[in-house]
Write an enzyme that holds these catalytic residues in place. Structure first.
Site, PDB file in Angstrom:
ATOM      1  CE  LYS A 121    -111.648 -45.883   9.633  1.00 36.68           C
ATOM      2  NZ  LYS A 121    -112.944 -45.229   9.832  1.00 36.68           N
TER       3      LYS A 121
ATOM      4  NE  ARG B 255    -111.232 -39.926   6.648  1.00 38.71           N
ATOM      5  CZ  ARG B 255    -111.001 -40.256   7.915  1.00 38.71           C
ATOM      6  NH1 ARG B 255    -109.840 -40.746   8.280  1.00 38.71           N
ATOM      7  NH2 ARG B 255    -111.947 -40.101   8.818  1.00 38.71           N
TER       8      ARG B 255
ATOM      9  NE  ARG C 121    -115.658 -41.441  18.061  1.00 37.49           N
ATOM     10  CZ  ARG C 121    -115.088 -41.646  16.868  1.00 37.49           C
ATOM     11  NH1 ARG C 121    -114.689 -42.854  16.514  1.00 37.49           N
ATOM     12  NH2 ARG C 121    -114.949 -40.648  16.020  1.00 37.49           N
TER      13      ARG C 121
ATOM     14  NE  ARG D 263    -112.769 -37.473  16.986  1.00 35.58           N
ATOM     15  CZ  ARG D 263    -112.462 -38.370  16.029  1.00 35.58           C
ATOM     16  NH1 ARG D 263    -111.942 -39.542  16.352  1.00 35.58           N
ATOM     17  NH2 ARG D 263    -112.670 -38.094  14.764  1.00 35.58           N
TER      18      ARG D 263
ATOM     19  NE  ARG E  94    -115.909 -37.239  11.386  1.00 36.59           N
ATOM     20  CZ  ARG E  94    -115.901 -37.933  12.533  1.00 36.59           C
ATOM     21  NH1 ARG E  94    -116.762 -37.641  13.482  1.00 36.59           N
ATOM     22  NH2 ARG E  94    -115.046 -38.894  12.715  1.00 36.59           N
TER      23      ARG E  94
HETATM   24  P1  AMP Z   1    -110.700 -39.703  12.126  1.00 32.13           P
HETATM   25  O1  AMP Z   1    -110.201 -39.634  13.519  1.00 32.13           O
HETATM   26  O2  AMP Z   1    -110.093 -40.825  11.320  1.00 32.13           O
HETATM   27  O3  AMP Z   1    -112.217 -39.735  12.041  1.00 32.13           O
HETATM   28  O4  AMP Z   1    -110.229 -38.360  11.397  1.00 32.13           O
HETATM   29  C1  AMP Z   1    -110.626 -37.090  11.877  1.00 32.13           C
HETATM   30  C2  AMP Z   1    -110.448 -36.048  10.780  1.00 32.13           C
HETATM   31  O5  AMP Z   1    -109.058 -35.971  10.406  1.00 32.13           O
HETATM   32  C3  AMP Z   1    -111.180 -36.326   9.478  1.00 32.13           C
HETATM   33  O6  AMP Z   1    -112.544 -35.935   9.530  1.00 32.13           O
HETATM   34  C4  AMP Z   1    -110.359 -35.476   8.505  1.00 32.13           C
HETATM   35  O7  AMP Z   1    -110.642 -34.096   8.641  1.00 32.13           O
HETATM   36  C5  AMP Z   1    -108.935 -35.705   9.012  1.00 32.13           C
HETATM   37  N1  AMP Z   1    -108.328 -36.891   8.366  1.00 32.13           N
HETATM   38  C6  AMP Z   1    -108.018 -38.070   8.956  1.00 32.13           C
HETATM   39  N2  AMP Z   1    -107.475 -38.929   8.084  1.00 32.13           N
HETATM   40  C7  AMP Z   1    -107.456 -38.291   6.888  1.00 32.13           C
HETATM   41  C8  AMP Z   1    -107.028 -38.663   5.577  1.00 32.13           C
HETATM   42  N3  AMP Z   1    -106.531 -39.881   5.305  1.00 32.13           N
HETATM   43  N4  AMP Z   1    -107.156 -37.728   4.591  1.00 32.13           N
HETATM   44  C9  AMP Z   1    -107.639 -36.493   4.837  1.00 32.13           C
HETATM   45  N5  AMP Z   1    -108.080 -36.090   6.040  1.00 32.13           N
HETATM   46  C10 AMP Z   1    -107.994 -36.969   7.066  1.00 32.13           C
END
Ligand code: AMP
Length: 207
Positions: free
Chosen positions: A13, A88, A122, A152, A163
């Protein structure tokens, strides 16, 4: 244009969002990036979010929705945005319906075993946010800004599994929620191959 990118963590994404952002001149709103910035602040919220992110869980809906709502007020969002990682949960999607109208929902589709391979490899640039794969990018420095690349914490194997389970349970139901207006693209080839049909589709919406 207001776009949602739906898909599991590691499906591509972020990479797709950056391409759309450049060509269509709308900002990428990554809730993951917004939360990583909050974690850097030494605040109670930052500490709470840090723990959740490290476990691969989700930040509570109320907190997430407030942060996104606030981001929408920024000047650069006036012609639209690309939501990367939001909504999400069904509760977030329902809240979003009340805030604004979305033009398009793009589902980025990739098999879980490929996701695990890609997330494990990554590397992220802490300076400019560029994303690399250790499978084909052998340097440890970002070729855009020169910063040292990092893995990360939540791209480590034990967290990846959680996740993906969280995605299955909480986010995959959104495919049904948006079924009437979903554009599905596979990301199993190169980023350019993923972007090509998306670009054609978005141009047709603009016409
Ligand atoms: P990402 O970089 O999109 O993979 O997000 C990293 C982490 O941020 C996720 O594993 C969640 O802990 C938190 N996070 C990101 N977006 C959301 C969301 N829309 N709702 C809840 N937690 C989120």
């Amino acid at each position: 244009m207001k776009i949602i990118l739906l898909g599991a963590p590691g499906s591509g994404k972020g990479t797709l969002a950056k391409k759309i952002s450049k060509d269509f001149d709308i900002p990428q709103i990554s809730t993951g990036d917004l939360f990583r910035a909050i974690v850097k602040e030494d605040s109670a919220l930052g500490r709470q979010v840090k723990g959740i992110m490290e476990s691969g869980g989700l930040v509570p809906d109320e907190v997430t929705i407030e942060i996104v709502k606030k981001r929408f007020l920024d000047d650069d969002c006036k012609n639209g945005f690309i939501l990367d990682g939001f909504p999400r949960t069904v509760a977030q999607a329902e809240a979003l319906e009340k805030i604004t109208n979305i033009d398009s929902v793009i589902l980025v589709d990739l098999a879980f075993d490929t996701i695990i391979e890609r997330l494990s490899a990554r590397r992220t640039c802490p300076g400019c946010g560029e994303i690399f794969s250790a499978l084909d990018y052998k340097s440890t420095q970002c070729d855009k800004c020169g910063a040292t690349l990092i893995q990360r914490d939540d791209d480590k194997p034990e967290t990846i599994k959680n996740r993906l389970e969280v995605y299955e349970r909480n986010t995959a139901p959104l495919i049904n929620f948006y079924s009437e207006r979903l554009f599905k693209v596979s990301s199993d080839k190169t980023p350019e191959d993923t972007y090509r049909p998306v670009k054609t589709y978005l141009e047709s919406l603009e016409a």
